[in-house]
Design an enzyme around this catalytic site. Structure first.
Site, PDB file in Angstrom:
ATOM      1  N   ASP A  30       0.847  -1.196   0.000  1.00 20.18           N
ATOM      2  CA  ASP A  30       0.000   0.000   0.000  1.00 20.18           C
ATOM      3  C   ASP A  30       0.882   1.245   0.000  1.00 20.18           C
ATOM      4  O   ASP A  30       1.909   1.285   0.673  1.00 20.18           O
ATOM      5  CB  ASP A  30      -0.906  -0.003   1.234  1.00 20.18           C
ATOM      6  CG  ASP A  30      -2.186   0.806   1.024  1.00 20.18           C
ATOM      7  OD1 ASP A  30      -2.125   1.839   0.332  1.00 20.18           O
ATOM      8  OD2 ASP A  30      -3.238   0.413   1.564  1.00 20.18           O
ATOM      9  N   HIS A  32      -0.527   4.650   0.051  1.00 18.39           N
ATOM     10  CA  HIS A  32      -1.234   5.878   0.421  1.00 18.39           C
ATOM     11  C   HIS A  32      -0.922   6.272   1.848  1.00 18.39           C
ATOM     12  O   HIS A  32      -1.042   5.456   2.748  1.00 18.39           O
ATOM     13  CB  HIS A  32      -2.743   5.689   0.248  1.00 18.39           C
ATOM     14  CG  HIS A  32      -3.346   6.799  -0.532  1.00 18.39           C
ATOM     15  ND1 HIS A  32      -3.859   7.908   0.084  1.00 18.39           N
ATOM     16  CD2 HIS A  32      -3.501   7.007  -1.854  1.00 18.39           C
ATOM     17  CE1 HIS A  32      -4.318   8.738  -0.843  1.00 18.39           C
ATOM     18  NE2 HIS A  32      -4.105   8.212  -2.030  1.00 18.39           N
ATOM     19  N   SER A  83      -4.910  -4.475   2.039  1.00 15.73           N
ATOM     20  CA  SER A  83      -4.178  -4.053   3.241  1.00 15.73           C
ATOM     21  C   SER A  83      -4.818  -4.599   4.513  1.00 15.73           C
ATOM     22  O   SER A  83      -4.152  -4.722   5.544  1.00 15.73           O
ATOM     23  CB  SER A  83      -4.104  -2.524   3.314  1.00 15.73           C
ATOM     24  OG  SER A  83      -3.324  -2.035   2.255  1.00 15.73           O
TER      25      SER A  83
END
Length: 510
Positions: A30, A32, A83
């Site tokens: 991930d 972000h 995630s």
């Protein structure tokens, strides 16, 4: 850094004076981290020593960092659904290590229910879901107070136990159609793609068109500012909810206006100095549906199938008499003989973002690097909105006479949809791989996929284009084992692998 210098100048050691050591990371696969960065800044302002080890962090790296830094609390962040499984693995790893430090969970894909059902039972050191950055500080402060920690975690444990009971009772109560029954409802309600109303429009071209270095000025009018203010946790109260009414709000109006002006000043700088680059790509392909799959063909003869998109169908019983949908329903069936098409796109505003944020970080300017990340996200979404309008009116041209202003576009008043793999209408992130292969995305516009199918750069958007009048957004919801098995067979994927990628939408415990 300035607070640290002040402490040292006043005779403090700098280490013992902090409120606690908080280690924070975005999990493996991930990328972000806007929310994570805000949490880190807010905690730092409240005297916590924050160790941010970045994005795409495997569990071994996080465990080692927790030990090396003698962390008091661990915070995990994630945006995409894969995630969630990484967080479960992390909780299990912390338990195996015999750790007792609290684990805080946050990010757009996370929820209190997922934390209660999947995470809390796997870690005895205490797991807390934190809704947003403003809640992180009081939670962390309570956890660092040994007189309050035990009772606080016990209370959360009780709440999560009740939620688990509700969740499992809900699974038992919920009724589902078999995949065959669900498909039969769609066949019964199928539109006639040969009728004038639903006859597919042929795009201007089939294949790929790259849009490289599109001027940022072209997308400014398409920016949806509401999520921008939400990033900064500025929310107006009725009747001043949303942009631009938020500026009239008694409580947050002045702050929102100041933030907006500073955002526009940074946008102006980004444009003038060409700090961010907008790249996009669109593709159109001859296509027809075969059951719940969408086949793509090499040319208009449609004799050679090159790729297949696999869609998922609703199965949870409905109270209303309507079909159980899959995205394949919006493409003309192969057996109809009607020639249909599928479009797709990727848009990014993130090229140059790492360099820009690195400069702000080096200058200890937390505010500006979070602002830059938030603006890049908004630009990517705005670019996707502009591209979709150009597709409808020109490249595909099925709505040539469309006349909507920006607010109409944000309300999705136009014909057609652009669902993204990994989201409610197609919850399987792995379908992105087909798009990347078809359009040669990485080579054409420098956007790649991580092992969890997150996009790099992070300020990127992708999806499929459906043009038909019958197409609409919907939520697949929970699905049963018979569909998972059939889906895995269609994808030529191991059943357990399919279950892993579909875990957030399974109606059963695998």
């Amino acid at each position: 850094p300035f607070m640290e210098e002040e402490r040292l100048a006043n005779g403090g050691t700098g280490e013992a004076a902090n409120a606690g050591v908080f280690l924070i990371a975005t999990v493996k696969g991930d990328v972000h981290d806007i929310g994570k960065n805000i949490v880190a800044v807010v905690l730092g302002c409240n005297n916590f020593k924050v160790i941010d080890i970045g994005v795409m962090c495997p569990k071994d790296k996080i465990i080692a960092a927790l030990k090396d830094n003698n962390a008091d609390i661990c915070g995990l962040s994630g945006l995409i659904t894969p995630s969630l499984d990484e967080m479960v693995d992390m909780a299990k790893a912390m338990e195996a290590e015999g750790m007792k430090i609290p684990l805080l969970i946050g990010g757009a894909t996370t929820s209190k229910m997922h934390t209660a059902v999947k995470l809390a039972p796997n870690y005895s050191g205490g797991v807390v879901h934190v809704l947003d950055a403003s809640r992180a500080v009081p939670v962390a402060q309570t956890l660092m107070d040994m007189n309050k920690r035990g009772e606080f975690l016990e209370d959360i444990l009780d709440t999560y136990a009740e939620m688990r009971e509700e969740f499992y009772a809900g699974l038992e109560d919920r009724r589902y159609l078999t995949i065959s029954q669900a498909r039969a409802t769609a066949e019964k309600a199928a539109v006639d793609f040969s009728s004038p109303e639903h006859l597919p429009v042929t795009p201007k071209f089939c294949g790929v068109k790259a849009l490289v270095d599109v001027p940022i000025a072209d997308v400014i009018d398409y920016i949806d500012w509401n999520p921008f203010f939400q990033v900064w946790q500025l929310r107006g109260r009725y009747p001043n909810r949303g942009y631009p009414k938020i500026f009239n709000d008694e409580t947050v109006g002045a702050e929102a206006k100041k933030l907006f002006e500073e955002a526009n000043a940074m946008l102006k700088m980004i444009m003038e100095k060409k700090r961010l680059k907008l790249n996009g790509i669109i593709g159109f392909y001859p296509a027809n549906s075969v059951g719940d799959d969408i086949e793509l063909y090499a040319d208009e003869n449609r004799g050679e199938k090159t790729h297949t998109f696999h869609t998922l169908r609703q199965q949870a019983e409905k109270d209303v008499d309507e079909p159980y949908m899959a995205l394949s329903d919006f493409i003309a069936p192969k057996e109809s003989g009607v020639k249909d098409y599928l479009g797709m796109f990727v848009a990014t505003a993130g090229i140059g973002l790492d360099e820009l944020t690195a400069e702000y970080k080096a200058a200890n300017d937390d505010y500006s690097y979070i602002m830059a990340e938030a603006l890049a996200d908004r630009l990517a979404e705005a670019f996707a909105e502009l591209m979709h309008e150009q597709v409808r009116k020109d490249h595909w041209g099925y709505a040539k006479d469309e006349k909507f202003d920006a607010s109409d576009l944000l309300k999705v008043k136009y014909q057609g949809i652009r669902p993204a793999p990994g989201y409610p209408s197609q919850p399987d992130h792995t379908e992105k791989a087909t798009m990347w292969d078809l359009m040669n995305v990485k080579e054409e516009i420098s956007v790649e996929l991580t092992e969890s199918f997150a996009m790099l750069p992070s300020a990127s958007v992708s999806g499929l284009y459906f043009a038909g009048k019958s197409s609409q957004y919907f939520n697949v919801g929970k699905i049963t084992a018979d569909q998972v098995q059939e889906y895995a067979d269609r994808k030529k994927q191991d059943y357990k692998v399919a279950e892993k990628w579909l875990s957030p939408i399974l109606s059963y415990e695998p």
